[in-house]
Write an enzyme that holds these catalytic residues in place. Structure first.
Site, PDB file in Angstrom:
ATOM      1  N   ASP A 153     -17.214   7.022  -1.680  1.00  0.00           N
ATOM      2  CA  ASP A 153     -15.969   6.890  -0.911  1.00  0.00           C
ATOM      3  C   ASP A 153     -15.727   8.229  -0.217  1.00  0.00           C
ATOM      4  OD1 ASP A 153     -13.478   6.025   0.009  1.00  0.00           O
ATOM      5  OD2 ASP A 153     -12.498   6.064  -1.954  1.00  0.00           O
ATOM      6  N   HIS A 173      -7.285   0.709  -6.569  1.00  0.00           N
ATOM      7  CA  HIS A 173      -7.525  -0.131  -5.386  1.00  0.00           C
ATOM      8  C   HIS A 173      -8.195  -1.432  -5.873  1.00  0.00           C
ATOM      9  CE1 HIS A 173      -7.796  -1.277  -1.340  1.00  0.00           C
ATOM     10  NE2 HIS A 173      -8.690  -0.441  -0.869  1.00  0.00           N
ATOM     11  N   ARG A 191     -13.326  -8.824   1.387  1.00  0.00           N
ATOM     12  CA  ARG A 191     -11.934  -8.526   1.056  1.00  0.00           C
ATOM     13  C   ARG A 191     -11.078  -9.764   1.339  1.00  0.00           C
ATOM     14  NH1 ARG A 191      -9.694  -3.406   1.148  1.00  0.00           N
ATOM     15  NH2 ARG A 191      -7.757  -4.521   0.643  1.00  0.00           N
ATOM     16  N   ARG A 216       0.885  -1.177   0.000  1.00  0.00           N
ATOM     17  CA  ARG A 216       0.000   0.000   0.000  1.00  0.00           C
ATOM     18  C   ARG A 216       0.910   1.210   0.000  1.00  0.00           C
ATOM     19  NH1 ARG A 216      -5.315   1.337   3.502  1.00  0.00           N
ATOM     20  NH2 ARG A 216      -6.103   0.001   1.844  1.00  0.00           N
ATOM     21  N   CYS A 251     -16.273   1.432   0.464  1.00  0.00           N
ATOM     22  CA  CYS A 251     -15.103   0.605   0.790  1.00  0.00           C
ATOM     23  C   CYS A 251     -14.688   0.742   2.251  1.00  0.00           C
ATOM     24  CB  CYS A 251     -13.943   0.922  -0.145  1.00  0.00           C
ATOM     25  SG  CYS A 251     -13.291   2.590   0.034  1.00  0.00           S
ATOM     26  N   GLN A 288     -10.097  -4.082  -3.585  1.00  0.00           N
ATOM     27  CA  GLN A 288     -11.385  -3.615  -3.083  1.00  0.00           C
ATOM     28  C   GLN A 288     -12.489  -3.818  -4.125  1.00  0.00           C
ATOM     29  OE1 GLN A 288     -12.069  -2.132   0.140  1.00  0.00           O
ATOM     30  NE2 GLN A 288     -14.082  -2.752  -0.605  1.00  0.00           N
TER      31      GLN A 288
END
Ligand code: CP
Ligand code: NVA
Length: 306
Positions: A221, A129, A289, A102, A261, A132
């Site tokens: 988001d 991402h 996930r 990340r 998310c 996700q």
């Protein structure tokens, strides 16, 4: 050797395989069936940004498959003291079997992958991402069946999540209705890397209500992603009308789902009655996930299980 640096790194056929595999692996987890295909394998997890879900899902998932993990952050490793990324990649990938990163720029993870001896997974960058979105689509399939031909409304920032939804729509045959404030639009060149894409896989709407109309899934988001905190105040003002509320959900299909998310800010990008309401599947989305990433790690290390 395959890396998973963006959603477009795998094809539709591979996603269909991974979704069916994730369902099988989830079933084993739910019935406490021991499944250790990655015994003696080690996953290195490198975090240059904060995380709750990504860390727990990769770490728990790897242990559940019989493997182990090494957790590194910028602050407690030489990564934060300017060791060249190429050197870090060479060293870490000689001692582990898989690396999850990340970080900030996609260029960093691409450079790491170039010098890595083992597969590299994107655990979020400024641009993408993919883990996700894989979990989100798996969650949609669990609740409603195939996502092909469906409409996903994206309300909010043209960020890493939005870019990844665009790649997924192109590949898996659905449409994304994107509505962002001016100045925060999705960048098609960035999302598709300048490569051709399916015309009509995404449509832009100035008004978020129009993006949500007849959607099968409404998703949003945070207004300010990690790394953009200096823009917080300007974003609060710009995004004020891009809050998913009951009115937006009301113009979507009656059986539309809501996803986020997480982490979420109730009263900013989503109202509490939506995220905590009956159409929201955010807790399944978070749990999934782990299941999709277990399928992904198994696939990257062992290939298809017959
Ligand atoms: N959705 C997600 O990636 O959450 P974390 O930032 O907690 O990992
Ligand atoms: N777009 C958000 C997602 C967090 C999981 C960020 O990058 O901070």
């Amino acid at each position: 050797m395959k890396h998973y640096l963006q959603f477009a790194d795998l094809g539709a056929d591979e996603y269909n395989y991974l979704f069916s595999r994730a369902a099988i692996i989830k079933g084993k987890f739910k019935s406490y069936e021991k499944y250790h295909p990655l015994a003696d394998r080690t996953l290195a997890m490198i975090f240059e940004k904060a995380s709750t879900r990504t860390r727990v899902s990769f770490e728990a998932g790897m242990y559940q498959m019989g493997g182990s993990v090494v957790h590194l952050t910028t602050g407690d490793s030489q990564l934060g003291r300017a060791e060249p990324i190429e050197d870090s990649a060479r060293v870490i990938s000689r001692m582990t079997d898989l690396v999850m990163i990340r970080t900030f720029g996609q260029d960093k993870i691409a450079r790491f992958a170039e010098f890595s001896r083992v597969p590299v997974i994107n655990g979020l960058t400024n641009e993408f991402h993919p883990c996700q979105i894989m979990a989100d689509i798996f969650t949609y399939i669990e609740h409603r069946g195939s996502i092909t031909g469906k409409t996903v409304a994206w309300v909010g920032d043209g960020n890493n999540m939005a870019n990844t939804w665009l790649q997924a729509a192109d590949l898996l045959g659905f449409t994304v209705h994107v509505s962002t404030p001016g100045g925060y639009e999705v960048d098609e060149k960035l999302a598709f890397g300048g490569k051709p894409h399916r015309p009509g896989c995404y449509k832009v709407f100035a008004n978020p209500m129009d993006a949500c109309r007849d959607a099968d899934l409404v998703t949003t988001d945070v207004w300010t992603s990690m790394g953009y905190e200096a823009e917080n105040e300007a974003r609060r003002k710009a995004f004020a009308d891009w809050c998913v509320d009951a009115e937006m959900m009301a113009v979507a299909k009656p059986d539309a789902l809501f996803m986020h998310c997480l982490p979420a800010h109730r009263g900013e990008e989503v109202m509490a009655d939506v995220i905590d309401g009956p159409q929201s599947v955010v807790w399944d989305e978070a749990e999934n996930r782990m299941h999709v990433q277990k399928a992904l790690m198994e696939y990257l290390l062992l290939g298809r299980i017959a």
